[in-house]
Scaffold this motif. Structure first.
Motif, PDB file in Angstrom:
ATOM      1  N   ARG A 164       5.703  -4.002   3.086  1.00 31.57           N
ATOM      2  CA  ARG A 164       4.325  -3.825   2.617  1.00 31.57           C
ATOM      3  C   ARG A 164       4.027  -2.363   2.281  1.00 31.57           C
ATOM      4  N   VAL A 165       4.858  -1.457   2.768  1.00 29.27           N
ATOM      5  CA  VAL A 165       4.690  -0.037   2.432  1.00 29.27           C
ATOM      6  C   VAL A 165       5.406   0.204   1.112  1.00 29.27           C
ATOM      7  N   ARG A 187       0.457  -2.602   8.641  1.00 29.96           N
ATOM      8  CA  ARG A 187      -1.001  -2.699   8.825  1.00 29.96           C
ATOM      9  C   ARG A 187      -1.439  -4.111   9.213  1.00 29.96           C
ATOM     10  N   HIS A 245      -3.950   7.096   5.205  1.00 31.61           N
ATOM     11  CA  HIS A 245      -3.374   8.434   5.136  1.00 31.61           C
ATOM     12  C   HIS A 245      -3.056   8.898   6.548  1.00 31.61           C
ATOM     13  N   PHE A 264       0.845  -1.196   0.000  1.00 33.81           N
ATOM     14  CA  PHE A 264       0.000   0.000   0.000  1.00 33.81           C
ATOM     15  C   PHE A 264       0.877   1.241   0.000  1.00 33.81           C
ATOM     16  N   ILE A 265       0.267   2.357  -0.350  1.00 27.31           N
ATOM     17  CA  ILE A 265       0.962   3.642  -0.389  1.00 27.31           C
ATOM     18  C   ILE A 265       0.393   4.535   0.702  1.00 27.31           C
ATOM     19  N   VAL A 266       1.268   5.196   1.422  1.00 29.98           N
ATOM     20  CA  VAL A 266       0.864   6.113   2.490  1.00 29.98           C
ATOM     21  C   VAL A 266       0.831   7.529   1.919  1.00 29.98           C
ATOM     22  N   ALA A 296      -7.055   6.946  -4.679  1.00 20.59           N
ATOM     23  CA  ALA A 296      -6.721   6.174  -3.483  1.00 20.59           C
ATOM     24  C   ALA A 296      -5.772   6.933  -2.573  1.00 20.59           C
ATOM     25  N   VAL A 297      -5.013   7.870  -3.137  1.00 26.64           N
ATOM     26  CA  VAL A 297      -4.082   8.665  -2.333  1.00 26.64           C
ATOM     27  C   VAL A 297      -4.557  10.112  -2.198  1.00 26.64           C
ATOM     28  N   PHE A 357      -8.665   1.743  -3.809  1.00 32.12           N
ATOM     29  CA  PHE A 357      -7.833   1.014  -2.855  1.00 32.12           C
ATOM     30  C   PHE A 357      -8.010   1.573  -1.436  1.00 32.12           C
ATOM     31  N   ASP A 358      -8.039   0.677  -0.477  1.00 27.47           N
ATOM     32  CA  ASP A 358      -8.153   1.075   0.928  1.00 27.47           C
ATOM     33  C   ASP A 358      -6.756   1.316   1.479  1.00 27.47           C
ATOM     34  N   TRP A 359      -6.198   2.458   1.156  1.00 20.94           N
ATOM     35  CA  TRP A 359      -4.847   2.802   1.587  1.00 20.94           C
ATOM     36  C   TRP A 359      -4.902   3.858   2.685  1.00 20.94           C
TER      37      TRP A 359
END
Length: 754
Positions: free
Chosen positions: A330-331, A280, A247, A212-214, A229-230, A243-245
């Motif tokens: 995972r990040v 996560r 923040h 996932f992306i923060v 998503a971002v 996407f459930d990313w």
């Protein structure tokens, strides 16, 4: 005369209404048009071009749409012809052939045949660095007609022009990112950045799902599904599955409160660190002591810049356990805007950005800077992230807007994935006309000039904010990327309307911010005119300058009727029921905050409505939030609403004080946005306290831990005990020039002792 044509449904050719443009380029040879452009620019540089619109647009008793239909008929006709198309824009039809500098002409002409012109301080949504019809750009376009006449699909058919652009990008590529990939838009640039870091994780981690992306609260990165998503702007994202990313909080720099800035930065870094060490994954260990040790080490390293970054990163990474390293993979990346543009011209400190860069290096997580809006000189630096003096460059930078296309700058490490044939591909690889425009301006960029232009504009805004401190505040920005806040969103919208009616185009950002974006080479006379029109727009709202010391509160009628509590019933205001009750709620709001005649002459107004009063649209927006809570009191005898209170989660709001709320971003605080009680009853305080207690009970039951609100100080002083004991975080005298003092306060929602 030049006419545009469109085919109707039967295939015949019909003239589009409002399409005739006097002296258009198509009616004259290219040389004549170049001469006219040169004359226009000479007039502009001599200060002879001004904003020019029909004076009748200032009629505040009529809607703007009605006035445009009557006084700008060519614009109205053009919009009517396009009325079946789905779009939202400014309500006039612009004529680029007559534009010059920041002055945008429209198709309508005055009685002498001269074009009406608006002064644009939005820089065409930050897409234009320099003025309209720049002679160098016009000449370049004319000389490049073969590339304009036929648009090549550059993914297979590279032209001399597209290859020249790629070569010239080497000159301006950010440090550490020598590779570049050309696309068509900013959203495409972000989308390809997302794809590259996800692919990087797929190829290098055990999970193989890309992770996932923060990103950051308040961010805007585009409207494609990946970029959504971002993106964390509610209006842009609401309703779209993506996407459930996660923040994290964007730590807005607060120059007036260094301690508050440090608190925000600490919260943001801790949120990121938790994601890095946990990936996560539920119940993963997130030791506060470990976090503190790592951050102390980063602080110590940054305090001694002569140290070797690679050695420090290697040593810190070696301290991570194998499980933490595995989870951190995972990040896929951290994505951040150096300055949040659409989010409200919000800046974070250089200190925070340096810590962010070191932390991402330690955990081997790519850092992406979205410079779609800030890139190429807007902040006074070639790239806005250069403002932060980072200990090492980011891994990717996206750019668009002033590029006239989309560009992705990539480090050598991530460029590997672009070299697989057609793995990353777009048919056009940019528009040829945009390439010509950029190439014509590359050598014109003067960063010192950008700084001088920005300094003049900012000085003018600072002066206005000082003079109208009850109206404008928090002037901020870098270079020519400037903005300021107004105290309420509906007031901001009214200000934009008044400015437009006087010929000044200002664009909104965030909830309460107004952007003020001069062109890089904007003439001082044009900057001064923009500031002058802005002042007049404020005066339109104020309705006449009256010293704030003489302002008195609106007179409230003393009621003669008492309504016992046992004769009122509580009505739940839910998203489903609000529509049925909205007119009753509006009646309470209007009676409490009165007609304009009850207020002093200089109270701020939107049309005939005092701006202390919430418009129905604002209340409807709050009521539709998923975590909204509202209650109303109905008199059983008369059947009339006598009080109401409404709010939702703190993060849904941007009222005065919200951004500095210590609980913002924790998603555990209820924000009471609006409450009003009929002033025509004797026991209005008793009813007021009853409705506030009812709302508090429901907020507590919904799981909220705190309640924040911006409220009349009088209500706090006479309110329930929990409200009287609340912490006052900010005090605002003469709020909205109403003569009233408001306070921003926060109360814990602890359960009462049994």
């Amino acid at each position: 005369m030049f006419q545009r044509y469109a085919r109707n449904r039967t295939g015949s050719v019909s003239t589009m209404p409002g399409s005739t443009i006097a002296n258009d380029i198509a009616s004259a040879p290219a040389g004549e048009f170049l001469d006219r452009v040169a004359r226009l620019n000479a007039q502009y540089r001599a200060g002879q071009i001004r904003a020019h619109v029909p004076e009748a647009l200032q009629d505040g008793e009529r809607s703007l749409e009605e006035l445009i239909e009557r006084h700008l008929p060519a614009s109205h006709a053009a919009f009517q012809a396009a009325s079946r198309s789905l779009f939202f824009s400014l309500p006039v039809a612009f004529d680029p052939a007559q534009a010059v500098g920041p002055y945008l002409a429209i198709v309508d002409r005055d009685p002498t045949g001269q074009p009406y012109r608006f002064l644009d301080m939005g820089a065409l949504i930050a897409t234009h660095a320099f003025g309209e019809n720049d002679p160098a750009v016009v000449a370049a376009i004319i000389n490049a007609l073969p590339f304009v006449a036929s648009r090549y699909a550059h993914s297979e058919y590279q032209t001399v022009l597209s290859l020249r652009l790629k070569a010239e990008l080497n000159r301006i590529a950010p440090a550490g990112m020598p590779r570049h990939f050309v696309v068509n838009t900013g959203a495409e640039a972000v989308e390809n950045a997302i794809k590259s870091v996800l692919l990087n994780r797929v190829m290098t981690s055990e999970d193989g799902d890309g992770g996932f992306i923060v990103s950051f609260e308040g961010a805007f990165h585009g409207r494609t599904l990946g970029s959504l998503a971002v993106t964390h702007r509610k209006k842009a994202r609401l309703g779209f599955p993506t996407f459930d990313w996660p923040h994290i909080a964007f730590p807005v720099d607060e120059p007036r409160s260094p301690k508050e800035t440090l608190r925000r930065e600490e919260r943001s870094l801790k949120q990121l660190w938790d994601l890095l060490v946990s990936g996560r994954i539920p119940r993963a260990e997130k030791s506060k002591d470990t976090y503190r040790r790592e951050m102390d080490a980063i602080d110590e390293f940054l305090a001694q810049p002569e140290q070797d970054l690679n050695a420090f990163v290697h040593a810190q990474h070696a301290n991570l356990t194998p499980d933490v390293v595995r989870r951190s993979r995972r990040v896929a990346a951290v994505l951040v805007e150096p300055i949040q543009g659409e989010g409200g011209v919000r800046l974070a400190s250089a200190r925070f950005m340096r810590k962010l860069r070191v932390l991402t290096r330690i955990y081997d997580v790519p850092l992406i800077f979205d410079e779609v809006q800030t890139g190429w000189g807007m902040t006074g630096r070639l790239w806005a992230h250069e403002l932060f003096d980072l200990p090492s460059p980011p891994d990717l930078v996206t750019w668009a807007k002033k590029a006239q296309n989309g560009v992705l700058f990539v480090s050598e490490a991530l460029a590997t994935f672009f070299q697989e044939e057609k793995k990353f591909n777009t048919t056009w690889e940019g528009d040829s006309v945009g390439m010509v425009r950029l190439l014509a301006l590359l050598d014109k960029l003067d960063l010192d000039q950008v700084c001088r232009t920005g300094e003049r504009a900012r000085a003018g805004l600072d002066a206005l904010a000082k003079e109208y401190r009850e109206i404008l505040k928090n002037v901020r920005g870098a270079g020519v990327m400037l903005g300021f806040d107004v105290l309420r969103a509906d007031w901001r919208d009214a200000l934009l309307d008044r400015a437009f009616r006087r010929g000044l185009v200002l664009l909104a950002a965030g909830e309460r911010c107004v952007r003020f974006y001069p062109r890089y080479d904007m003439e001082p006379s044009a900057i001064d005119e923009a500031l002058s029109i802005l002042r007049l727009a404020i005066e339109d709202l104020v309705g006449g300058r009256v010293a704030s010391e003489t302002t008195t509160p609106p007179k409230i009628r003393v009621g003669t009727l008492s309504i016992p509590l046992d004769t009122v019933e509580i009505v739940e205001l839910t998203p489903a029921s609000f529509d049925a009750h909205k007119q009753e709620i509006l009646a309470v709001e209007q009676e409490r905050y009165g007609a304009a005649a009850q207020y002093p002459p200089d109270v701020l107004r939107a049309g005939r409505r005092p701006l202390l009063q919430f418009p129905l649209a604002t209340l409807e927006t709050t009521a539709t939030n998923p975590r909204a809570i509202g209650v109303a009191l109905r008199d059983k005898v008369s059947g009339r609403f006598v009080a109401y209170a409404l709010g939702s989660a703190l993060e849904n709001h941007d009222e005065e004080g919200v951004s500095s709320d210590p609980r913002f971003g924790e998603n555990n605080t209820f924000y009471l946005q609006a409450t009003a009680t009929l002033p025509t009853v004797q026991n209005d305080v008793e009813l007021e306290n009853y409705v506030l207690d009812a709302l508090r009970e429901r907020a507590l039951a919904a799981g909220f831990e705190f309640l924040s609100t911006l409220i009349e100080e009088r209500v706090r002083e006479t309110g329930p005990e929990w409200l009287r004991n609340a912490a006052v975080l900010e005090r605002i005298e003469n709020y909205l020039r109403s003569g009233m003092t408001f306070v921003y306060l926060q109360a814990p929602l602890t359960k009462p002792v049994q």
